[in-house]
Design an enzyme around this catalytic site. Structure first.
Site, PDB file in Angstrom:
ATOM      1  N   SER A 145      98.136  47.118  28.151  1.00  0.00           N
ATOM      2  CA  SER A 145      97.857  48.022  27.019  1.00  0.00           C
ATOM      3  C   SER A 145      97.048  47.239  25.980  1.00  0.00           C
ATOM      4  O   SER A 145      96.990  45.998  26.030  1.00  0.00           O
ATOM      5  CB  SER A 145      99.190  48.464  26.419  1.00  0.00           C
ATOM      6  N   TYR A 158     107.660  48.754  23.164  1.00  0.00           N
ATOM      7  CA  TYR A 158     106.435  48.947  23.959  1.00  0.00           C
ATOM      8  C   TYR A 158     105.534  47.718  23.830  1.00  0.00           C
ATOM      9  O   TYR A 158     105.028  47.191  24.820  1.00  0.00           O
ATOM     10  CB  TYR A 158     105.721  50.217  23.484  1.00  0.00           C
TER      11      TYR A 158
HETATM   12  P1  NAP Z   1     102.181  59.492  31.116  1.00  0.00           P
HETATM   13  O1  NAP Z   1     101.271  60.654  31.342  1.00  0.00           O
HETATM   14  O2  NAP Z   1     103.347  59.629  30.222  1.00  0.00           O
HETATM   15  O3  NAP Z   1     102.612  58.937  32.537  1.00  0.00           O
HETATM   16  C1  NAP Z   1     103.661  58.003  32.696  1.00  0.00           C
HETATM   17  C2  NAP Z   1     104.090  58.018  34.158  1.00  0.00           C
HETATM   18  O4  NAP Z   1     105.207  57.155  34.315  1.00  0.00           O
HETATM   19  C3  NAP Z   1     104.535  59.410  34.606  1.00  0.00           C
HETATM   20  O5  NAP Z   1     104.158  59.615  35.936  1.00  0.00           O
HETATM   21  C4  NAP Z   1     106.045  59.296  34.492  1.00  0.00           C
HETATM   22  O6  NAP Z   1     106.747  60.204  35.283  1.00  0.00           O
HETATM   23  C5  NAP Z   1     106.244  57.878  34.984  1.00  0.00           C
HETATM   24  N1  NAP Z   1     107.564  57.380  34.654  1.00  0.00           N
HETATM   25  C6  NAP Z   1     108.086  57.193  33.414  1.00  0.00           C
HETATM   26  N2  NAP Z   1     109.368  56.765  33.514  1.00  0.00           N
HETATM   27  C7  NAP Z   1     109.645  56.670  34.848  1.00  0.00           C
HETATM   28  C8  NAP Z   1     110.785  56.291  35.588  1.00  0.00           C
HETATM   29  N3  NAP Z   1     111.934  55.935  35.000  1.00  0.00           N
HETATM   30  N4  NAP Z   1     110.718  56.323  36.944  1.00  0.00           N
HETATM   31  C9  NAP Z   1     109.582  56.710  37.574  1.00  0.00           C
HETATM   32  N5  NAP Z   1     108.458  57.090  36.920  1.00  0.00           N
HETATM   33  C10 NAP Z   1     108.499  57.060  35.576  1.00  0.00           C
HETATM   34  O7  NAP Z   1     101.335  58.325  30.480  1.00  0.00           O
HETATM   35  P2  NAP Z   1     100.030  57.541  30.922  1.00  0.00           P
HETATM   36  O8  NAP Z   1      99.237  57.376  29.705  1.00  0.00           O
HETATM   37  O9  NAP Z   1      99.410  58.101  32.145  1.00  0.00           O
HETATM   38  O10 NAP Z   1     100.699  56.132  31.241  1.00  0.00           O
HETATM   39  C11 NAP Z   1     100.508  55.408  32.436  1.00  0.00           C
HETATM   40  C12 NAP Z   1     100.615  53.929  32.123  1.00  0.00           C
HETATM   41  O11 NAP Z   1      99.535  53.563  31.286  1.00  0.00           O
HETATM   42  C13 NAP Z   1     101.882  53.521  31.367  1.00  0.00           C
HETATM   43  O12 NAP Z   1     102.326  52.263  31.813  1.00  0.00           O
HETATM   44  C14 NAP Z   1     101.394  53.447  29.937  1.00  0.00           C
HETATM   45  O13 NAP Z   1     102.192  52.609  29.163  1.00  0.00           O
HETATM   46  C15 NAP Z   1     100.031  52.875  30.154  1.00  0.00           C
HETATM   47  N6  NAP Z   1      99.085  53.035  29.052  1.00  0.00           N
HETATM   48  C16 NAP Z   1      98.693  54.249  28.610  1.00  0.00           C
HETATM   49  C17 NAP Z   1      97.790  54.333  27.552  1.00  0.00           C
HETATM   50  C18 NAP Z   1      97.297  55.629  27.010  1.00  0.00           C
HETATM   51  O14 NAP Z   1      96.559  55.617  26.018  1.00  0.00           O
HETATM   52  N7  NAP Z   1      97.634  56.762  27.563  1.00  0.00           N
HETATM   53  C19 NAP Z   1      97.295  53.170  26.982  1.00  0.00           C
HETATM   54  C20 NAP Z   1      97.717  51.942  27.463  1.00  0.00           C
HETATM   55  C21 NAP Z   1      98.609  51.881  28.500  1.00  0.00           C
HETATM   56  P3  NAP Z   1     107.208  61.638  34.647  1.00  0.00           P
HETATM   57  O15 NAP Z   1     105.937  62.391  34.337  1.00  0.00           O
HETATM   58  O16 NAP Z   1     108.000  62.235  35.753  1.00  0.00           O
HETATM   59  O17 NAP Z   1     108.009  61.296  33.428  1.00  0.00           O
END
Ligand code: NAP
Length: 253
Positions: A145, A158
């Site tokens: 991140s 986080y």
């Molecule tokens: P998101 O749409 O909230 O997706 C998160 C994913 O993780 C979903 O598929 C969720 O499943 C899954 N997940 C959460 N808890 C879980 C658990 N206990 N067991 C299995 N699966 C679990 O967010 P995203 O932005 O795509 O995030 C993906 C990654 O990128 C994360 O590591 C996040 O920290 C990182 N990230 C995102 C951003 C951003 O700006 N969006 C920036 C930097 C890093 P459910 O949908 O079923 O809950």
């Protein structure tokens, strides 16, 4: 010929949390490059499965709540039983909790650390054992991140977890390079997914963030496709322990 180095035909990629957001984008990018996908999710990722199968690739659903490490052995067993091997692991699943540091609870600390770093480490360990058993290395891509580089605001667990992801990525690269295992990370910038819904709903924060992104837009899941295919492929064989920012220039600012 150079493009052959990016080819992933018939490789097996395990992607955690691929029902939505960045995980879905990366699963589709890897499938477009030729991978079969093992999707590790809490629920059935129907949309992703259909899109992967429409590309002519296989998709295996493994149901698992990654908030505890007990699920890891059956995750590996199911993947290997179905597809025979694992070549690539994308540790994408992650959660965030927002609260002032003065009021932040132990629960919000533990919940985030369990999914975002503890399981990332132990799933990587289990997959590395599988890579070593298979005998020809593998690729691990962790999702870091901007808060692996910066402090952030109101997201203490986080920031701790994502800073740890960058550190552990380096450590694992150091230890496992001798097994031909590459461990790298992608640090997404501000991407339009569920993870950032609250930020995008807050007009002031949303504007402040957008004003700082040289690209002039929030990122989207498709922005992750090229970087993940690069780090999953032979094109990046001499890249190890590195965290690649995919941030529209945010960190350069
Ligand atoms: P998101 O749409 O909230 O997706 C998160 C994913 O993780 C979903 O598929 C969720 O499943 C899954 N997940 C959460 N808890 C879980 C658990 N206990 N067991 C299995 N699966 C679990 O967010 P995203 O932005 O795509 O995030 C993906 C990654 O990128 C994360 O590591 C996040 O920290 C990182 N990230 C995102 C951003 C951003 O700006 N969006 C920036 C930097 C890093 P459910 O949908 O079923 O809950």
């Amino acid at each position: 010929m150079m493009l052959n180095a990016f080819e992933l035909k018939d490789k097996v990629a395990m992607v955690t949390g691929c029902n939505t957001g960045l995980g879905q984008g990366m699963a589709l990018g890897l499938a477009q490059a030729g991978c079969d996908i093992v999707g590790v999710n809490m629920s059935e990722p129907t949309e992703t499965r259909q899109a992967v199968e429409a590309l002519g690739r296989r998709f295996l659903t493994v149901k698992a709540d990654l908030s505890s490490t007990g699920v890891i052995p059956p995750v590996i067993e199911q993947a290997v039983a179905a597809f025979g091997r694992i070549d690539i692991l994308v540790n994408n699943a992650g959660i965030i909790r927002r609260e002032d540091a003065l009021s932040f609870t132990e629960q919000d600390w533990d919940d985030v650390m369990n999914v975002n770093i503890k399981t990332v480490f132990f799933l990587s360990q289990a997959v590395a054992h599988q890579f070593i058993k298979q005998g020809n290395g593998g690729k691990i891509i962790n999702i870091a991140s901007m808060l692996s580089f910066q402090g952030g605001i109101r997201v203490p667990s986080y920031t701790a977890s994502k800073s740890a992801v960058m550190g552990v990525t380096r450590l694992l690269a150091n230890e496992w390079a001798k097994h031909n295992i590459n461990v790298n990370a992608i640090a997404p910038g501000y991407m339009a997914t569920n993870n950032t819904q609250q930020l995008r709903d807050d007009e002031d924060r949303s504007k402040a963030i957008l004003d700082r992104i040289p690209a002039g837009r929030w990122g989207v899941p498709e922005d992750m496709m090229g970087p993940v295919v690069f780090l999953a492929s032979a094109a990046s064989d001499y890249v190890n322990g590195y965290t690649l920012a995919v941030d529209g220039g945010w960190l350069a600012r």
